[in-house]
Motif scaffolding. Structure first.
Motif, mmCIF file in Angstrom:
data_model
loop_
_atom_site.group_PDB
_atom_site.id
_atom_site.type_symbol
_atom_site.label_atom_id
_atom_site.label_comp_id
_atom_site.label_asym_id
_atom_site.label_seq_id
_atom_site.Cartn_x
_atom_site.Cartn_y
_atom_site.Cartn_z
ATOM 1 N N LEU A 11 25.334 28.921 39.973
ATOM 2 C CA LEU A 11 26.579 29.676 40.113
ATOM 3 C C LEU A 11 26.347 30.981 40.883
ATOM 4 O O LEU A 11 27.164 31.366 41.729
ATOM 5 C CB LEU A 11 27.167 29.977 38.732
ATOM 6 N N LEU A 12 25.240 31.644 40.594
ATOM 7 C CA LEU A 12 24.951 32.895 41.294
ATOM 8 C C LEU A 12 24.609 32.649 42.759
ATOM 9 O O LEU A 12 24.957 33.458 43.628
ATOM 10 C CB LEU A 12 23.812 33.636 40.586
ATOM 11 N N LEU A 13 23.939 31.544 43.044
ATOM 12 C CA LEU A 13 23.656 31.199 44.436
ATOM 13 C C LEU A 13 24.957 30.931 45.186
ATOM 14 O O LEU A 13 25.122 31.366 46.338
ATOM 15 C CB LEU A 13 22.741 29.983 44.504
ATOM 16 N N LEU A 14 25.893 30.237 44.554
ATOM 17 C CA LEU A 14 27.199 30.003 45.174
ATOM 18 C C LEU A 14 27.908 31.331 45.434
ATOM 19 O O LEU A 14 28.536 31.522 46.490
ATOM 20 C CB LEU A 14 28.050 29.117 44.268
ATOM 21 N N TYR A 15 27.807 32.268 44.507
ATOM 22 C CA TYR A 15 28.404 33.596 44.677
ATOM 23 C C TYR A 15 27.811 34.299 45.897
ATOM 24 O O TYR A 15 28.532 34.905 46.700
ATOM 25 C CB TYR A 15 28.161 34.417 43.409
ATOM 26 N N VAL A 16 26.485 34.205 46.065
ATOM 27 C CA VAL A 16 25.825 34.841 47.205
ATOM 28 C C VAL A 16 26.266 34.192 48.519
ATOM 29 O O VAL A 16 26.492 34.883 49.523
ATOM 30 C CB VAL A 16 24.289 34.762 47.045
ATOM 31 N N VAL A 17 26.395 32.879 48.520
ATOM 32 C CA VAL A 17 26.869 32.187 49.722
ATOM 33 C C VAL A 17 28.253 32.699 50.110
ATOM 34 O O VAL A 17 28.518 33.033 51.280
ATOM 35 C CB VAL A 17 26.903 30.663 49.496
ATOM 36 N N LEU A 18 29.151 32.777 49.140
ATOM 37 C CA LEU A 18 30.514 33.234 49.414
ATOM 38 C C LEU A 18 30.532 34.710 49.824
ATOM 39 O O LEU A 18 31.313 35.109 50.695
ATOM 40 C CB LEU A 18 31.400 33.020 48.187
ATOM 41 N N PRO A 36 32.237 43.659 41.312
ATOM 42 C CA PRO A 36 31.356 44.177 40.258
ATOM 43 C C PRO A 36 30.255 43.215 39.836
ATOM 44 O O PRO A 36 29.201 43.648 39.383
ATOM 45 C CB PRO A 36 32.334 44.445 39.105
ATOM 46 N N ILE A 37 30.477 41.914 39.991
ATOM 47 C CA ILE A 37 29.408 40.957 39.679
ATOM 48 C C ILE A 37 28.224 41.183 40.616
ATOM 49 O O ILE A 37 27.067 41.216 40.191
ATOM 50 C CB ILE A 37 29.933 39.510 39.807
ATOM 51 N N GLY A 38 28.533 41.342 41.906
ATOM 52 C CA GLY A 38 27.477 41.590 42.872
ATOM 53 C C GLY A 38 26.750 42.893 42.615
ATOM 54 O O GLY A 38 25.514 42.958 42.714
ATOM 55 N N VAL A 54 14.514 30.288 48.607
ATOM 56 C CA VAL A 54 14.402 29.753 49.963
ATOM 57 C C VAL A 54 15.680 30.049 50.748
ATOM 58 O O VAL A 54 15.632 30.551 51.888
ATOM 59 C CB VAL A 54 14.132 28.235 49.932
ATOM 60 N N PHE A 55 16.829 29.750 50.166
ATOM 61 C CA PHE A 55 18.090 29.982 50.856
ATOM 62 C C PHE A 55 18.334 31.473 51.101
ATOM 63 O O PHE A 55 18.891 31.854 52.129
ATOM 64 C CB PHE A 55 19.253 29.394 50.055
ATOM 65 N N GLN A 56 17.913 32.333 50.176
ATOM 66 C CA GLN A 56 18.127 33.765 50.350
ATOM 67 C C GLN A 56 17.431 34.276 51.597
ATOM 68 O O GLN A 56 17.996 35.076 52.362
ATOM 69 C CB GLN A 56 17.630 34.524 49.123
ATOM 70 N N THR A 81 37.897 36.126 51.865
ATOM 71 C CA THR A 81 38.320 37.094 50.853
ATOM 72 C C THR A 81 39.202 36.455 49.794
ATOM 73 O O THR A 81 39.056 36.765 48.596
ATOM 74 C CB THR A 81 39.026 38.291 51.503
ATOM 75 N N PRO A 82 40.126 35.545 50.150
ATOM 76 C CA PRO A 82 40.881 34.869 49.087
ATOM 77 C C PRO A 82 40.002 34.032 48.162
ATOM 78 O O PRO A 82 40.332 33.846 46.990
ATOM 79 C CB PRO A 82 41.859 33.977 49.874
ATOM 80 N N VAL A 83 38.893 33.508 48.690
ATOM 81 C CA VAL A 83 37.993 32.698 47.866
ATOM 82 C C VAL A 83 37.157 33.578 46.947
ATOM 83 O O VAL A 83 36.924 33.239 45.776
ATOM 84 C CB VAL A 83 37.072 31.846 48.760
ATOM 85 N N LEU A 84 36.678 34.706 47.481
ATOM 86 C CA LEU A 84 35.905 35.669 46.688
ATOM 87 C C LEU A 84 36.586 37.031 46.810
ATOM 88 O O LEU A 84 36.200 37.861 47.634
ATOM 89 C CB LEU A 84 34.459 35.750 47.191
ATOM 90 N N PRO A 85 37.614 37.306 45.995
ATOM 91 C CA PRO A 85 38.356 38.567 46.112
ATOM 92 C C PRO A 85 37.504 39.772 45.758
ATOM 93 O O PRO A 85 36.478 39.657 45.074
ATOM 94 C CB PRO A 85 39.504 38.382 45.114
#
Length: 447
Positions: free
Chosen positions: A332-339, A360-362, A183-185, A351-355
């Protein structure tokens, strides 16, 4: 009702009771639960899109996916190192991987070992995209992420080979972090696109739609006709922003929940399949968007369809706990997508939060995304391509038109010049800075 289930069947039956629940929990159910019939229909549509894409790409196997074509591995993006397709540049190897991909997509289509088929289809799709980034578009990114979140959802609970073999009762709806992620995506697709549309062409002047319809490489005959009415286009610009901003917000309404959700889904289906698709050639994008929105059709919609047909649904009103590990991983992956999306619109802050070192995770999970659809405004550079070659006898031919005589007159419909979406995207990227090597490679390939 109670029954024994195996670990492999757990997610296929994860669901919440379908009641007219009230209060906060009722709102959560109606907002983030997904009906298994909607998910099954999304599964079928996504599989068909993948198969159609593979068929189109197979016709350009040498050109776009082998070392003998325009983008050999030694000149591709560094992202190719994450790609199975990048392991070998021969046409034969690519044909084998393409064939395997088609088999997995067929298994997804019929719902045979659905979770494994979804995983393998998504894995090879990520690999395929990383092999050649120059022919990708927004529909490819959305297709990746929908398939990825589908790994955690019961896509084969109904209308599948797996369902025919399953003798245990299946609940109508599923609710856990994976359903919320889907839904969020879809919301992120439009919300971040609106944030990136900061140009006055969208919010002040309202000329964005008219400008988009001036892109001859994309416009269809309907779009050519529509751009003759600038005032209508101006209103459509504002309507587009309104739908992209407020349409997803209506998914979270506490009132008339399922009725409004059906209205929102139908609005976006019309927007993509009728509005955009009738005016512009946008490749798989409208169809992938439609598949995603269909997944949000609520249980009440399907119940009324069943009742209208005079039948009784075999699905039950049962709740089975979701494995905690899946909730943690998807959360955790949803949080990664948000960031990732926040970093795309506010790089200095996030960028400092998600360098970049975490990119490579994405790439590995296919969650890299950037929803800059006609942002900040539609491009203003346009035209058509002529690739002139001179034969030994002095004759001038156009290498892009199969050796026909060179003609510098504007074609009647520029968008019809491209054999498929992959060629269109490659050629539209070609005039950009840093593409000199690709332009030379194209000439060498055509000659």
């Amino acid at each position: 009702m109670s029954s024994s289930i195996s670990a492999g069947d757990t997610l296929a039956r994860v669901a919440v009771p379908h009641r007219d629940a009230t209060g906060l929990w009722g709102w959560v159910q109606d907002t983030f639960s997904l009906d298994v019939r909607s998910l099954a229909l999304m599964r079928i549509l996504l599989a068909l899109i993948v198969l159609n894409d593979l068929t189109t790409r197979a016709g350009e196997l040498t050109t776009f996916h082998s070392d003998a074509g325009i983008m050999p591995r030694n000149r591709g993006s560094a992202a190719r190192y994450y790609s199975i397709h990048g392991m070998n540049g021969s046409v034969a190897f690519q044909a084998i991987v393409f064939s395997a991909h088609a088999v997995f997509a067929l298994a997804l289509l019929v719902g045979y070992r659905t979770r494994l088929a979804t995983f393998l289809t998504c894995l090879l799709l990520i690999s395929l995209h990383l092999r050649n980034l120059h022919i990708l578009q927004g529909g490819d990114a959305l297709l990746r992420v929908l398939l990825f979140w589908g790994i955690f959802l019961p896509l084969g609970a109904v209308w599948s080979v797996d369902a025919r073999k399953n003798r245990e009762p299946v609940a109508k709806r599923t609710l856990f972090v994976g359903s919320a992620a889907l839904v969020f995506q879809l919301c992120f697709l439009y919300w971040f696109s609106v944030v990136l549309k900061y140009d006055p062409a969208w919010f002040r002047d309202g000329t964005a739609v008219w400008q988009a319809l001036q892109i001859d490489q994309l416009v269809r005959p309907t779009g050519v006709w529509l751009r003759g009415y600038p005032e209508v286009c101006r209103r459509l610009s504002y309507a587009t922003i309104g739908l992209e901003l407020f349409g997803p917000l209506l998914l979270f309404t506490p009132l008339f929940r399922w009725q409004i959700r059906v209205l929102v889904v139908l609005s976006f289906l019309g927007f993509h399949l009728v509005g955009l698709n009738s005016c512009m050639v946008l490749g798989p994008f409208p169809y992938v968007c439609a598949a995603g929105w269909i997944a949000l059709l609520p249980t009440q919609f399907w119940d009324r369809v069943v009742a209208w047909r005079g039948r009784t649904s075999p699905l039950v009103e049962e709740s089975i706990p979701t494995p905690g590990g899946f909730n943690v991983l998807t959360g955790l992956l949803l949080l990664y997508v948000v960031l990732w999306n926040l970093r795309g619109v506010m790089p200095e802050r996030f960028t400092p939060v998600l360098p970049q070192t975490l990119n490579p995770i994405g790439f590995a999970f296919g969650l890299d995304q950037y929803w800059a659809m006609f942002s900040p405004h539609p491009p203003i550079d346009d035209g058509w391509f002529v690739c002139e070659g001179v034969l030994k006898n002095g004759e001038h031919i156009d290498l892009l038109r199969g050796g026909k005589p060179v003609d510098w007159e504007k074609p009647q419909l520029v968008s019809a010049l491209y054999p498929n979406e992959r060629w269109r995207k490659y050629m539209m990227n070609l005039p950009r800075s840093g593409q000199d090597e690709n332009r030379v490679a194209l000439i060498d390939h055509l000659w």
